[in-house]
Write a protein that holds these residues in place. Structure first.
Motif, PDB file in Angstrom:
ATOM      1  N   ILE A   1       7.685   7.261  -7.874  1.00  0.00           N
ATOM      2  CA  ILE A   1       8.138   6.132  -8.684  1.00  0.00           C
ATOM      3  C   ILE A   1       6.987   5.712  -9.578  1.00  0.00           C
ATOM      4  O   ILE A   1       5.868   6.224  -9.438  1.00  0.00           O
ATOM      5  N   THR A   2       7.234   4.761 -10.474  1.00  0.00           N
ATOM      6  CA  THR A   2       6.174   4.180 -11.299  1.00  0.00           C
ATOM      7  C   THR A   2       6.254   2.665 -11.199  1.00  0.00           C
ATOM      8  O   THR A   2       7.251   2.122 -10.702  1.00  0.00           O
ATOM      9  N   LEU A   3       5.245   1.997 -11.694  1.00  0.00           N
ATOM     10  CA  LEU A   3       5.281   0.535 -11.713  1.00  0.00           C
ATOM     11  C   LEU A   3       6.424   0.026 -12.589  1.00  0.00           C
ATOM     12  O   LEU A   3       6.978  -1.047 -12.342  1.00  0.00           O
ATOM     13  N   ASP A   4       6.777   0.801 -13.588  1.00  0.00           N
ATOM     14  CA  ASP A   4       7.828   0.394 -14.522  1.00  0.00           C
ATOM     15  C   ASP A   4       9.231   0.795 -14.072  1.00  0.00           C
ATOM     16  O   ASP A   4      10.209   0.488 -14.765  1.00  0.00           O
ATOM     17  N   THR A   5       9.347   1.474 -12.945  1.00  0.00           N
ATOM     18  CA  THR A   5      10.671   1.863 -12.455  1.00  0.00           C
ATOM     19  C   THR A   5      11.529   0.632 -12.227  1.00  0.00           C
ATOM     20  O   THR A   5      11.141  -0.286 -11.503  1.00  0.00           O
TER      21      THR A   5
ATOM     22  N   THR B   1      11.441  -4.792 -11.967  1.00  0.00           N
ATOM     23  CA  THR B   1      10.778  -3.503 -11.762  1.00  0.00           C
ATOM     24  C   THR B   1       9.947  -3.504 -10.478  1.00  0.00           C
ATOM     25  O   THR B   1       9.757  -4.556  -9.844  1.00  0.00           O
ATOM     26  N   ILE B   2       9.448  -2.330 -10.125  1.00  0.00           N
ATOM     27  CA  ILE B   2       8.550  -2.225  -8.970  1.00  0.00           C
ATOM     28  C   ILE B   2       7.359  -3.165  -9.146  1.00  0.00           C
ATOM     29  O   ILE B   2       6.952  -3.856  -8.213  1.00  0.00           O
TER      30      ILE B   2
ATOM     31  N   ILE C   1      11.196   2.007  -0.314  1.00  0.00           N
ATOM     32  CA  ILE C   1      10.502   2.983   0.528  1.00  0.00           C
ATOM     33  C   ILE C   1      11.510   3.835   1.288  1.00  0.00           C
ATOM     34  O   ILE C   1      11.380   5.062   1.378  1.00  0.00           O
ATOM     35  N   GLU C   2      12.534   3.211   1.825  1.00  0.00           N
ATOM     36  CA  GLU C   2      13.566   3.952   2.542  1.00  0.00           C
ATOM     37  C   GLU C   2      14.324   4.893   1.617  1.00  0.00           C
ATOM     38  O   GLU C   2      14.629   6.040   1.981  1.00  0.00           O
ATOM     39  N   LYS C   3      14.624   4.409   0.428  1.00  0.00           N
ATOM     40  CA  LYS C   3      15.370   5.214  -0.541  1.00  0.00           C
ATOM     41  C   LYS C   3      14.583   6.456  -0.952  1.00  0.00           C
ATOM     42  O   LYS C   3      15.124   7.568  -1.006  1.00  0.00           O
ATOM     43  N   ILE C   4      13.314   6.285  -1.244  1.00  0.00           N
ATOM     44  CA  ILE C   4      12.482   7.381  -1.726  1.00  0.00           C
ATOM     45  C   ILE C   4      12.160   8.385  -0.623  1.00  0.00           C
ATOM     46  O   ILE C   4      12.200   9.602  -0.837  1.00  0.00           O
ATOM     47  N   THR C   5      11.835   7.884   0.569  1.00  0.00           N
ATOM     48  CA  THR C   5      11.412   8.772   1.659  1.00  0.00           C
ATOM     49  C   THR C   5      12.574   9.317   2.470  1.00  0.00           C
ATOM     50  O   THR C   5      12.406  10.305   3.203  1.00  0.00           O
TER      51      THR C   5
ATOM     52  N   VAL D   1       0.836  -1.206   0.000  1.00  0.00           N
ATOM     53  CA  VAL D   1       0.000   0.000   0.000  1.00  0.00           C
ATOM     54  C   VAL D   1       0.871   1.257   0.000  1.00  0.00           C
ATOM     55  O   VAL D   1       0.584   2.227  -0.721  1.00  0.00           O
ATOM     56  N   VAL D   2       1.939   1.264   0.780  1.00  0.00           N
ATOM     57  CA  VAL D   2       2.807   2.440   0.820  1.00  0.00           C
ATOM     58  C   VAL D   2       3.522   2.627  -0.518  1.00  0.00           C
ATOM     59  O   VAL D   2       3.692   3.754  -0.993  1.00  0.00           O
ATOM     60  N   ILE D   3       3.912   1.535  -1.158  1.00  0.00           N
ATOM     61  CA  ILE D   3       4.495   1.638  -2.504  1.00  0.00           C
ATOM     62  C   ILE D   3       3.473   2.239  -3.473  1.00  0.00           C
ATOM     63  O   ILE D   3       3.801   3.111  -4.292  1.00  0.00           O
ATOM     64  N   LEU D   4       2.234   1.804  -3.380  1.00  0.00           N
ATOM     65  CA  LEU D   4       1.179   2.345  -4.242  1.00  0.00           C
ATOM     66  C   LEU D   4       0.981   3.839  -3.996  1.00  0.00           C
ATOM     67  O   LEU D   4       0.736   4.611  -4.933  1.00  0.00           O
ATOM     68  N   LYS D   5       1.101   4.256  -2.749  1.00  0.00           N
ATOM     69  CA  LYS D   5       0.983   5.677  -2.433  1.00  0.00           C
ATOM     70  C   LYS D   5       2.145   6.471  -3.027  1.00  0.00           C
ATOM     71  O   LYS D   5       1.965   7.605  -3.485  1.00  0.00           O
ATOM     72  N   LEU D   6       3.342   5.900  -3.034  1.00  0.00           N
ATOM     73  CA  LEU D   6       4.492   6.570  -3.651  1.00  0.00           C
ATOM     74  C   LEU D   6       4.304   6.679  -5.162  1.00  0.00           C
ATOM     75  O   LEU D   6       4.750   7.650  -5.781  1.00  0.00           O
TER      76      LEU D   6
END
Length: 389
Positions: free
Chosen positions: A127-131, A146-147, A214-218, A116-121
């Motif tokens: 990010i995107t699903l294709d990242t 990919t994600i 999640i850690e990398k992005i936030t 869910v947190v990935i979906l929120k990002l």
């Protein structure tokens, strides 16, 4: 589904007087937290609630509350709790009883929250699903991972629960971390099992890497990021990410079916795929939030709540952080089970019927998985028993 007649009315009445029950949600529009509004839910008829409560209680008594069950059980429709029960011990030696606010290790239901947190990002364009994972971690050797392939278990990565059990790959006297897993993959001490996105293989490694994303992005620890992006916004006050060095002596214990305590091991420092502790009431808050387009966009939910693996025929599939059972008449059950040490857990969400089913146990039993059978009380869901994670 045919249930046996209610034989334990006295026990049911005793429970109603003794146990704490969530007050039904009477409003037609409920605000979980500022800025997150739910769709309108119909208020349930009192006769309907009484009938369902009796049927659910009979099921619980005959199928869950056997062999000294220790854990939590909750069934809700339209955000209104029909029945909840709490029994057993978070610490058997001290006789600390499980209550509505006692967090239990969710095992793989943790993947739902990580997802869910990935979906929120993704919703916030971080990010995107294709990242590709390689764009976030340049040392990562597989650009086709990919994600999306992590979320739907199509990455081809091997499962760390197995490869780190090999003494030539990992020293079991040391606590394994998420970064250790990334390093083992990066140095190619372990390689892909198959070409990414060519097939499905349920795999804990995927969600340990998503936790690192999640850690990398936030730029926060996983525990802090989950608290900030999920637990606090939804007022999930009894939910947290387990940090082994800080909390190993204070969390609910894990038990075998004989009440023998199961100790922590070298894999208990890993998070994302597991290591979130929560309660049935907090999981209900999360489930209700998923109906809100303020919480997750309609676009990302359409992508999350669909199957991605159709190489093999069958009703089982996996979305983005959630399992599916899909039948020919387009009926879909969304769920996730969990199993780690003595903890076995099950979370079922019937989106079409706005029903939530939750069973959590910290004492080994596969009976929690039978909660899926209650689905047939609310819609055309075929009778099923699933004893697999």
């Amino acid at each position: 589904m045919n249930f046996k007649p209610l034989l334990f009315l006295i026990l049911f009445c005793h429970f109603s007087c003794k146990q704490e029950i969530v007050a039904p949600i009477k409003e037609t529009k409920v605000e979980i937290k500022k800025g997150i509004l739910l769709p309108k839910f119909n208020v349930l008829d009192e006769n309907y609630k009484k009938k369902k409560r009796k049927e659910i209680n009979t099921f619980y008594t005959e199928n869950i509350a056997t062999d000294d069950f220790s854990g939590s059980f909750l069934v809700a429709k339209n955000g209104q709790v029909l029945l909840e029960k709490y029994t057993g011990y978070s610490n058997y030696g001290k006789k600390n009883k499980i209550t509505p606010s006692t967090p239990i290790h969710l095992a793989s239901i943790s993947k739902v929250m990580t997802g869910v947190v990935i979906l929120k990002l993704i919703d916030t364009k971080k990010i995107t699903l294709d990242t590709s994972l390689k764009t976030l971690f340049p040392e990562f050797p597989y650009p086709k991972v990919t994600i999306q392939t992590l979320l739907n278990h199509r990455s081809g990565l091997p499962n760390y629960l197995y490869f780190t059990d090999n003494d030539t790959i990992w020293d079991k006297s040391k606590t394994l971390t998420n970064k250790d897993i990334l390093k083992l993959i990066t140095t190619k001490k372990v390689e892909l099992d198959f070409v990414p996105n060519s097939k499905f293989s349920y795999n804990n490694t995927n969600y340990t890497l998503l936790a690192l994303v999640i850690e990398k992005i936030t730029q926060l620890s996983f525990a802090e990021a989950m608290k900030k992006l999920l637990f606090e916004p939804l007022d999930m006050k009894s939910t947290f990410v387990f940090e082994i060095e800080k909390q190993k002596d204070t969390v609910s214990k894990n038990y075998k079916s004989t009440w023998e305590e199961i100790p922590f091991n070298f894999q208990d420092g890993i998070y994302g795929d597991k290591n979130i502790y929560s309660t049935a009431r907090d999981i209900l808050k999360l489930d209700l939030a998923t109906y809100s387009d303020d919480f997750l966009s309609k676009e990302i939910k359409e992508k999350a709540y669909k199957g991605y693996s159709y190489e093999k025929k069958g009703i089982n599939n996996y979305g983005l952080g959630i399992r599916l059972r899909e039948w020919d008449d387009e009926t879909i059950m969304f769920y996730h089970n969990g199993w780690w040490h003595g903890n076995k857990t099950s979370y079922v969400t019937l989106k079409k019927d706005t029903v939530t089913l939750i069973a959590l146990s910290n004492k080994y039993t596969s009976k929690v998985y039978q909660i899926k059978r209650l689905s047939s009380l609310f819609g055309n869901y075929p009778f099923t028993i699933d004893d697999e994670e």
